[in-house]
Structures are given as structure tokens and as C-alpha cells.
Write an enzyme that holds these catalytic residues in place. Sequence first.
Site, mmCIF file in Angstrom:
data_model
loop_
_atom_site.group_PDB
_atom_site.id
_atom_site.type_symbol
_atom_site.label_atom_id
_atom_site.label_comp_id
_atom_site.label_asym_id
_atom_site.label_seq_id
_atom_site.Cartn_x
_atom_site.Cartn_y
_atom_site.Cartn_z
ATOM 1 N N ASP A 31 24.836 -33.080 -29.371
ATOM 2 C CA ASP A 31 24.421 -32.714 -28.014
ATOM 3 C C ASP A 31 23.220 -31.786 -28.190
ATOM 4 O O ASP A 31 23.388 -30.616 -28.509
ATOM 5 C CB ASP A 31 25.595 -32.016 -27.304
ATOM 6 C CG ASP A 31 25.192 -31.394 -25.968
ATOM 7 O OD1 ASP A 31 24.042 -31.597 -25.523
ATOM 8 O OD2 ASP A 31 26.033 -30.698 -25.370
ATOM 9 N N LYS A 98 13.593 -28.428 -24.713
ATOM 10 C CA LYS A 98 13.987 -29.750 -24.210
ATOM 11 C C LYS A 98 13.267 -30.076 -22.892
ATOM 12 O O LYS A 98 13.019 -31.233 -22.584
ATOM 13 C CB LYS A 98 15.503 -29.761 -23.999
ATOM 14 C CG LYS A 98 16.088 -31.098 -23.620
ATOM 15 C CD LYS A 98 17.596 -30.997 -23.641
ATOM 16 C CE LYS A 98 18.282 -32.215 -23.095
ATOM 17 N NZ LYS A 98 19.752 -32.057 -23.171
ATOM 18 N N GLU A 197 24.185 -38.113 -21.372
ATOM 19 C CA GLU A 197 25.175 -37.037 -21.441
ATOM 20 C C GLU A 197 26.419 -37.277 -20.560
ATOM 21 O O GLU A 197 27.545 -37.122 -21.039
ATOM 22 C CB GLU A 197 24.520 -35.695 -21.093
ATOM 23 C CG GLU A 197 23.596 -35.223 -22.199
ATOM 24 C CD GLU A 197 22.588 -34.184 -21.755
ATOM 25 O OE1 GLU A 197 22.710 -33.661 -20.634
ATOM 26 O OE2 GLU A 197 21.666 -33.898 -22.547
ATOM 27 N N ASP A 219 27.526 -32.488 -13.921
ATOM 28 C CA ASP A 219 27.058 -31.853 -15.157
ATOM 29 C C ASP A 219 25.930 -30.876 -14.850
ATOM 30 O O ASP A 219 24.784 -31.273 -14.651
ATOM 31 C CB ASP A 219 26.583 -32.960 -16.124
ATOM 32 C CG ASP A 219 26.024 -32.401 -17.426
ATOM 33 O OD1 ASP A 219 25.842 -31.167 -17.537
ATOM 34 O OD2 ASP A 219 25.745 -33.207 -18.338
#
Length: 645
Positions: A31, A98, A197, A219
Site C-alpha cells: 500500500d 503521491k 485501493e 476510503d
Amino acid sequence: MADNGFRELPVISAGPVAHGPTAGVPIIGIDLGTTNSLVAIVEADAAGTRVPRIIPARDGGNLVPSVVHFNADGQAEVGAAARRERVRDAAHTVYSVKRLLGRGIDDLKDIRHHLPFNLEESSASNVKLQVGARSYTPIEISAMILRELKASAEAYLGKPVEDAVITVPAYFNDSQRQATRSAGSLAGLNVLRILNEPTAASLAYGLQRKKNGLIAVYDLGGGTFDVSVLRLRDGVFEVLATNGDTQLGGDDIDHAIADWIESTIRSTYPQADYSGRDAKAALLDAAEKLKIELSEVATAAANVPLLPSSRQFDGGTRDFLATLTRAQLEKLSAPLLERTRKPVENALRDAGIALSELTDVVLVGGPTRLPMIRQFVEGLFGRVPNSSMHPDEVVAAGAAIQADILAGNNREFLLLDVVPLSLGIETFGGAMSKLVPRNTTVPTMAKEQFTTYVDGQTKVAINVFQGERELVKDNRKLAEFVLGGIPPLPAGVARVEVTFLVDADGILNVAAKELYSEAEASIEVKPTYGLTDAEVEGMLADGLSHAEDDKRAAQVVQARNDAQTTTTATEKALAEARHLLDETEAGVIDRLLASLKAKMVTHDAEAIRAANKALNDGTARLAELLMDHTLQKNVKNARASDMSR
Ligand code: AMP
């Protein structure tokens, strides 16, 4: 290039290609998070059941902060140690990289001012971060984080690790997925699969749960919000729809708290200046501490250093004690949470699912540990969210399970994802011809035939677009290439077959082939990356709000195309057979033709269609005469050739 099938044609997304898993070698699940990264592996427990296990970081904890610090010699350190430098040496510490991965400088306009480092342009889909005297791409920084995770796994397993599954947010576009793959390669990893994800999270839950159901995955991570609606049927997951906001996460709560701390301090010390890089980082650090503490307690306090220039305000006091309650935090973050409502509604609508049909709501991401977020989600879905697994670890656990499936150890599960935006090509008049509608399950292949519009056309331009609007000018161009080598044929005769292939990672391959010609077709692909996440959402919203306008515009394009076919055919027929008509008949057709041409430049689809019909009706006799004339000519030619034998 040989015209020997679409698979051999160049792909749009050239990037590192993984080889298959190596037998007997462990495959890790990663992850790669905005704030924290984790690595996991599936192992057999004492009872022989295969269960995902988070691999401890080399410095002890489970989470590896996605932070890289460069020391005076330019040496990089990653993780918790680097994170501590975020305040002490902010100028040489990189985090939240990211958010920059696979994105160009133009894509980052909105978040640039939140970043405590300078960016420079590297390419259309890449920036460079200035760190001291050197600069690095987000791919290089991400590779450093991945290398650290790989090293943790190797230390834990006591053997080399190469194969990996890496997760990305559901809304990552092609360029961002490719950048993630590139970072993996640079870190010495063979990236077997890029996995969404929310899909990973639901896989982690699905293993222990019922065989059938409809699941929403909420999420909220450090930097992105994703919501997915999944169907679990006979143990198989299918992603029905995804939606989200790629500029919303726990970091934004930190910013809201930091702004609050700053204004609180400035109400006592109006001269306090927190505009500097180190000062901003210190504020954010305190803000995050307060937030995390408030997931456990009702009131939290954190020390914020008063800046050297501010010390004098308080007789030499070095720190300011900021105290925040849950009620205050709730108020500060309510507008941010409210922003998750619409994506949830949209995902349910796209999936064609009513709220009451959901069987489970799954929470993912560190911030979902906050009681106020759980309450908000409960209110939003009308059911208690499912959070039996650690919300920080559930994605890595799912990646490890996917890795285990790829290793052939778990044949029970299959994964299906969807394309987030429709994919298509430009057709005559600037219309968007969609080959793969949004939310199509991948992997998928779509083939459609197109033709030429002009007599003798030997080349066609294939322009590939992504988006929901009816005209390509309102969508996003992904790539263009030219298919040449088409033999000169009358308009409408050539058959150009366009094939879209979206692989299991959501990466697109486009190919075009002219079906009648034996001639070799040559194809040139020019990738034009740079679609931003915010744009993806904007385009979805745009598609909805312009649906009516778009329908009208598409009707005009269609009417014009039909009219063009009629005028071209009429002009051709007149050139050949005008002498067969009397003057009045020819005059009527000339007038109808002129009238249609005049209407074609307007935006009135109705009027164009009416004029087109009038010309079609008005040329019926001309068509008949032309057909007889052609037949007679053919008969004469046939006789002539008989006689010459
Ligand atoms: P993730 O992307 O899932 O690693 O989430 C990272 C985000 O979760 C960061 O914004 C963290 O500050 C936040 N976070 C981690 N733990 C907690 C906690 N216990 N309470 C609230 N937020 C947390």
C-alpha cells in the site's frame, strides 16, 4: 509496421512491463500511501489458514511514513526517521509525494501553495522537486519508499523479494498508474499488478465474510477520498462503480487545524509569522498530533514552537500550548466531511443501487478512526459501518491477498475493476464516438468499424479521448496516431477497425486496421499524458450538467454529417446526369442544394434535417435517371466487349 493484428500495434502507454511471478519466491502486497506505506504478505497461520500479515518496518512500527529526508551528504533516509526531520529540516524533507506522481506542473496549480518545496517542470506528466542543491522526480522519491518496504520484507522473510502488487487510488489515471509502475521498477520490484485501493480493501474483508452482498467502501486516506460500490456474488467481487475526490483527506483536516492554531496564536501574538517553510511544517505536525489524539480522547493538547522572532512576545516562552476539543474539531472538519456526500450519492446512482440495498459499508484509511467520521458515515449510509479490521492496514492486507492469488495459492477469488471515464475516438464533425463506456468492467475489449469521409482518402487520424461529453472538444485527449497506407477508395468504402483493449490494470491499448487493403498500414502513436485527478471528477460533473446541451450539439453534428453525404452525392449525380434533366428540374435541385448548404452552417439541427429531407425527396427522379443511364451504359459496354471477342 505490419498490418498483422491489433496486438502487435504500438501501445499508448509505453511503460515497464512485468514478467510473471517467479515460482517459489514470495510476492508482497504494498500500500503505497500518501502519508504512510505498508507492506504485507499472506502466510499460513498455526492452523494452516492463509492470512495476511503486515510486515513490521525496520524501525519497529507497522506503518512506514511516506517521507524521505536528505542529509547533508545527499543521502536519503525513509520513514519514521525522515518524518522527524519534517520540522527540524523541512527544506530537505519530502512528503505527500503521491499527490505529484504522474502529474505535470499544470495539474498541480491548486495544491502547489500547500507544498513546502519548490517544483520545476520536468515533462508534461512529471515535475521535479527541488531539495537543497538537487532535484528529484516523484517517481524517484516513490522508488526510495518502495525500496525501504522491499528491504523490510527481505529482513522479515530472510530472503530476497522481487515480485509485488502495488495499490493505487481508484481514480488514478493511466499516467499515474504508469508512474507507480515505474517507481516499482526503479526500486527493483517486478510489479505484477496495480490494484485499486477500495478493491483491495473489500477483498480483505470478503475473505472472512459472506459470499453474497453489496458493499460500499468509504476510503478516506491522507490525501484522497474514494468510494466504491462492489457486488460480491458467489465469492466474486465486481466493482459496480467508483467515485471520489482526489484532493480530500486527513491532510486537509491537518491544514484546517493548522490554520486554526495559527489564528489562535496570532490573536495573542499578532506579529507571529508562520509563513516560513519550517513554521508551516511545525504547525502541521502539531495539528496532526491533535487530530490523532482526538480519535482516543475528548480533548487534546499539543505544543507549537513559537518562532525565534516571536519568543520576545512571551518573555522567552518557546512553546505555545494549543488545546482542541472533539467538538471544535468536528466544527473545523464538517465542511470537509460534507464534501464526501456527493461522491457517495453519485457512486450509488452509477451502480444503480439504492442505499437500502447495501449489505455492508467498509471503512478504510487512518482518519476513519475518528469517532466523528464514523458517525458521519453512519448518518450518510443509515447503517453502522464495518470496521472490524484495522483501517490503516486493510489495503495492504488486500494487496497481499491479491499477491497470494497471483502466486496461485488462492483460487477462490477473482477481481473485476471498472474504467472511471468513457473512452472513445473522434469521428467526423468533432463527435465523440464512445467505444468503452465508463464503469465498464475490466479487462475489456471493444471493436468498432469506421470509414473514410472523402474520396481517395489514404490516411485517417485516430484521436483517442476520455470523458463523458458528446463532442471531443469538451473531453480530454489521451493520444493520437495516423493510420496510413489505405488504398484510394471512394468515401465510405474503406473499413477501419479500431480496437480498444483495457487490461486488468486499467491501462489502455488502441489499435487500428484497414480491413480491405492488403497494403501495409503504418501507425504512429504520440502519447499525450497529463490528465489530472481533479479533471477526472470535473469531467464527470461536467458530463452530467451539460447532458442537454451535449445532446443538442451531437444532433447538429449528426444532421450536418447526414447533410454532407446528401450534398456530396447530389453534386456527383448532377455532374454525371444533369443533361438528362430538363431546365426546371435542374433548377429545383440547384435551389434545394443551395438551401441545404445554407442551413448546414447554422446550429439548427431541425432545419438542417428538414432541408436534407427536401433535397433527398427532390432528387428521387435524378437518382432514377442516373441508375437507368448507368445500366444502359453498362449494357452498351458489355455488348461492345462481346463484339470485340
Ligand atoms: P492512510 O492514508 O490510511 O495511511 O491515512 C493517513 C491519514 O490518517 C493521515 O492524515 C493521518 O493523520 C490519519 N490518521 C492516522 N491515524 C489516525 C487516527 N488515529 N485518528 C485520526 N487520523 C489518523
